[in-house]
Design an enzyme around this catalytic site. Sequence first.
Site, mmCIF file in Angstrom:
data_model
loop_
_atom_site.group_PDB
_atom_site.id
_atom_site.type_symbol
_atom_site.label_atom_id
_atom_site.label_comp_id
_atom_site.label_asym_id
_atom_site.label_seq_id
_atom_site.Cartn_x
_atom_site.Cartn_y
_atom_site.Cartn_z
ATOM 1 N N GLY A 41 0.817 -1.224 0.000
ATOM 2 C CA GLY A 41 0.000 0.000 0.000
ATOM 3 C C GLY A 41 0.843 1.263 0.000
ATOM 4 O O GLY A 41 0.320 2.356 0.217
ATOM 5 N N ILE A 45 -1.321 1.222 -7.215
ATOM 6 C CA ILE A 45 -2.702 0.766 -7.045
ATOM 7 C C ILE A 45 -3.028 0.554 -5.558
ATOM 8 O O ILE A 45 -4.117 0.895 -5.088
ATOM 9 C CB ILE A 45 -2.909 -0.557 -7.834
ATOM 10 N N GLY A 46 -2.067 0.022 -4.826
ATOM 11 C CA GLY A 46 -2.280 -0.260 -3.401
ATOM 12 C C GLY A 46 -2.539 1.007 -2.597
ATOM 13 O O GLY A 46 -3.418 1.044 -1.735
ATOM 14 N N ASP A 92 7.877 -7.594 4.383
ATOM 15 C CA ASP A 92 8.526 -7.903 3.105
ATOM 16 C C ASP A 92 7.901 -9.218 2.666
ATOM 17 O O ASP A 92 8.216 -10.274 3.229
ATOM 18 C CB ASP A 92 10.038 -8.031 3.311
ATOM 19 N N ASN A 119 -1.888 -7.394 -2.677
ATOM 20 C CA ASN A 119 -1.634 -6.473 -3.789
ATOM 21 C C ASN A 119 -0.142 -6.314 -4.134
ATOM 22 O O ASN A 119 0.189 -6.057 -5.284
ATOM 23 C CB ASN A 119 -2.234 -5.105 -3.408
ATOM 24 N N SER A 174 -3.112 -10.577 -13.001
ATOM 25 C CA SER A 174 -2.859 -9.731 -14.171
ATOM 26 C C SER A 174 -3.268 -10.487 -15.424
ATOM 27 O O SER A 174 -3.278 -11.722 -15.438
ATOM 28 C CB SER A 174 -1.364 -9.412 -14.261
ATOM 29 N N TYR A 196 15.252 -19.634 -16.323
ATOM 30 C CA TYR A 196 14.506 -18.404 -15.983
ATOM 31 C C TYR A 196 14.279 -17.491 -17.185
ATOM 32 O O TYR A 196 15.177 -17.230 -17.976
ATOM 33 C CB TYR A 196 15.284 -17.628 -14.917
HETATM 34 N N1 LIG Z 1 0.312 -1.577 -13.060
HETATM 35 C C1 LIG Z 1 -0.215 -2.473 -13.854
HETATM 36 O O1 LIG Z 1 -0.390 -2.236 -15.071
HETATM 37 C C2 LIG Z 1 -0.631 -3.818 -13.346
HETATM 38 C C3 LIG Z 1 -1.233 -4.711 -14.246
HETATM 39 C C4 LIG Z 1 -1.616 -5.955 -13.796
HETATM 40 C C5 LIG Z 1 -1.407 -6.308 -12.475
HETATM 41 N N2 LIG Z 1 -0.801 -5.440 -11.610
HETATM 42 C C6 LIG Z 1 -0.581 -5.872 -10.228
HETATM 43 O O2 LIG Z 1 -0.999 -4.863 -9.334
HETATM 44 C C7 LIG Z 1 -0.254 -4.953 -8.107
HETATM 45 C C8 LIG Z 1 0.195 -3.571 -7.684
HETATM 46 O O3 LIG Z 1 1.131 -3.096 -8.629
HETATM 47 P P1 LIG Z 1 1.310 -1.550 -8.999
HETATM 48 O O4 LIG Z 1 1.069 -1.432 -10.451
HETATM 49 O O5 LIG Z 1 0.587 -0.700 -8.067
HETATM 50 O O6 LIG Z 1 2.903 -1.415 -8.826
HETATM 51 P P2 LIG Z 1 3.773 -0.530 -7.843
HETATM 52 O O7 LIG Z 1 3.370 0.879 -7.879
HETATM 53 O O8 LIG Z 1 5.184 -0.898 -8.147
HETATM 54 O O9 LIG Z 1 3.355 -1.096 -6.416
HETATM 55 C C9 LIG Z 1 3.775 -2.342 -5.973
HETATM 56 C C10 LIG Z 1 3.774 -2.315 -4.471
HETATM 57 O O10 LIG Z 1 4.241 -3.592 -3.996
HETATM 58 C C11 LIG Z 1 5.246 -3.356 -3.045
HETATM 59 N N3 LIG Z 1 6.191 -4.459 -2.951
HETATM 60 C C12 LIG Z 1 6.977 -4.979 -3.912
HETATM 61 N N4 LIG Z 1 7.723 -5.959 -3.400
HETATM 62 C C13 LIG Z 1 7.408 -6.050 -2.098
HETATM 63 C C14 LIG Z 1 7.844 -6.860 -1.035
HETATM 64 N N5 LIG Z 1 8.793 -7.794 -1.196
HETATM 65 N N6 LIG Z 1 7.290 -6.693 0.176
HETATM 66 C C15 LIG Z 1 6.351 -5.753 0.382
HETATM 67 N N7 LIG Z 1 5.909 -4.940 -0.580
HETATM 68 C C16 LIG Z 1 6.437 -5.092 -1.801
HETATM 69 C C17 LIG Z 1 5.940 -2.098 -3.505
HETATM 70 O O11 LIG Z 1 6.685 -1.580 -2.453
HETATM 71 P P3 LIG Z 1 8.122 -0.868 -2.676
HETATM 72 O O12 LIG Z 1 7.791 0.560 -2.913
HETATM 73 O O13 LIG Z 1 8.834 -1.134 -1.388
HETATM 74 O O14 LIG Z 1 8.769 -1.529 -3.850
HETATM 75 C C18 LIG Z 1 4.743 -1.275 -3.909
HETATM 76 O O15 LIG Z 1 4.154 -0.657 -2.783
HETATM 77 C C19 LIG Z 1 0.875 -5.944 -8.374
HETATM 78 O O16 LIG Z 1 0.558 -7.178 -7.794
HETATM 79 C C20 LIG Z 1 0.890 -6.082 -9.879
HETATM 80 O O17 LIG Z 1 1.365 -7.332 -10.321
HETATM 81 C C21 LIG Z 1 -0.428 -4.191 -12.024
#
Ligand SMILES: NC(=O)c1ccc[n+]([C@@H]2O[C@H](COP(=O)([O-])OP(=O)(O)OC[C@H]3O[C@@H](n4cnc5c(N)ncnc54)[C@H](OP(=O)(O)O)[C@@H]3O)[C@@H](O)[C@H]2O)c1
Length: 319
Positions: A41, A45-46, A92, A119, A174, A196
Site C-alpha cells: 500500500g 494501485i495499493g 517484506d 496487492n 494480471s 529463468y
Molecule cells: N500496473 C499495472 O499495469 C498492473 C497490471 C496488472 C497487475 N498489476 C498488479 O498490481 C499490483 C500492484 O502493482 P502496482 O502497479 O501498483 O505497482 P507498484 O506501484 O510498483 O506497487 C507495488 C507495491 O508492492 C510493493 N512491494 C513490492 N515488493 C514487495 C515486497 N517484497 N514486500 C512488500 N511490498 C512489496 C511495492 O513496495 P516498494 O515501494 O517497497 O517496492 C509497492 O508498494 C501488483 O501485484 C501487480 O502485479 C499491475
Amino acid sequence: MGYFREATGIKGPSGFGSGATAEQITQGIDASRLTVIITGGSSGIGAETARVLALRGAHVIIGARNLEAANNVKQSILQGIPSARIDIIQIDVSSLRSVRTFADKFLAMDLPLNVLINNAGIMYCPFQLSEDGVEMQFATNHLGHFLLTNLLLEKMKTTAARTGIEGRIVNLSSVAHIGPYREGIKFDKLNDKKAYDDKSAYGQSKLANILHSNELARRLKAEGANVTANSVHPGLVRTNLGKHSPVFMAVLKTVTCVLWKNIPQGAATSCYVAVHPSLKGVSGKYFADSNEEKPSDMARDAALAAKLWDFSEQLVNSK
Ligand SMILES: NC(=O)c1ccc[n+]([C@@H]2O[C@H](COP(=O)([O-])OP(=O)(O)OC[C@H]3O[C@@H](n4cnc5c(N)ncnc54)[C@H](OP(=O)(O)O)[C@@H]3O)[C@@H](O)[C@H]2O)c1
C-alpha cells in the site's frame, strides 16, 4: 470482449467500465465496519485502494516494506481525509520470516479482519532468489501472500462468523497470467536460473495468484465459511511496476496506448471486488474492469490449482 471493453470504456454487466475510478465504484458504500489489510500500500494501485477504502470509512492496515513511503502515503491520505483510520505494519512479502512477523503483529492488535487484499508485487526483475531460496517473482507475488492468507484465515473466518459480515480475499493477478512458462508452473525448475525468463516468471506468478484464489474459494465453500476469494486484473495501469524493464515497457505502452489507465481507475477493480455489495457470495472468480471475466484455461484448471496449493504448503512448511 475484455480488450474491446478496456479500450472503449464501455460498461459491462456490472454497470461499470474501464474508465470508472475507485471512488466512483465505491460511491455510497459504507465501509466503516470493515478492517482491511492491503499489502504494497506504499505506492501505485495499493496506495489508491487504501485511500479510497479509508474514504469510505474502513480501518486500513497498510503492509509495506518501505515504512517511509508508507508513512508518506498515510500523511497524504490524512491531509485529504482527516478522519481516515490508517495503520502501517512492516512486511517484506518475499520473506516468509517477515510475513510471519507481520501476521503476529497484526493478530496481537486484536482487531477484526474483514478484507485482505494481496496487492504487493514485482514484475520482470532479473533472476534473484529470495532469502528463503525461492525465485523472487514467485516468492513475492505468490508464496508470501499464500502464507499470509493462511496465517490470517482463521481471524477472517471468526470475524465473519461473529459479525455476520462476509469476509473477502482479493488477489491482484494480471492479464499477464496468460503468458506463463509452457507448463504453467515450473514445479521442478522453479529456482533454476538457466530456465529463468523474466516475462514467463511474472506470468507464472500471476497465474499462481488466480489458481491460489480459486483453490482457496473451493476450500472455503467446502467448509461453509462466510469468506470469499477472488482474483483481479486491475488493467494496464501507469505505476512504477515496470521499472525493471524500461525499454520493453516503453514499447508496450506505445503499442497498447489506448488500453492504459490512470491509478484512480487502476484501483477500481480491487475496490469493487473488496467491498461492492453486488458481489455478495461470489467466490472463485476473476475480474477485470470491475466485471467478471474468463481467465485462461490453465487458470481454470482445478487440478493445477490443487497441485500448486500442496506445493506452496510444502514450500512454506519447509522454511
Ligand atoms: N500496473 C499495472 O499495469 C498492473 C497490471 C496488472 C497487475 N498489476 C498488479 O498490481 C499490483 C500492484 O502493482 P502496482 O502497479 O501498483 O505497482 P507498484 O506501484 O510498483 O506497487 C507495488 C507495491 O508492492 C510493493 N512491494 C513490492 N515488493 C514487495 C515486497 N517484497 N514486500 C512488500 N511490498 C512489496 C511495492 O513496495 P516498494 O515501494 O517497497 O517496492 C509497492 O508498494 C501488483 O501485484 C501487480 O502485479 C499491475
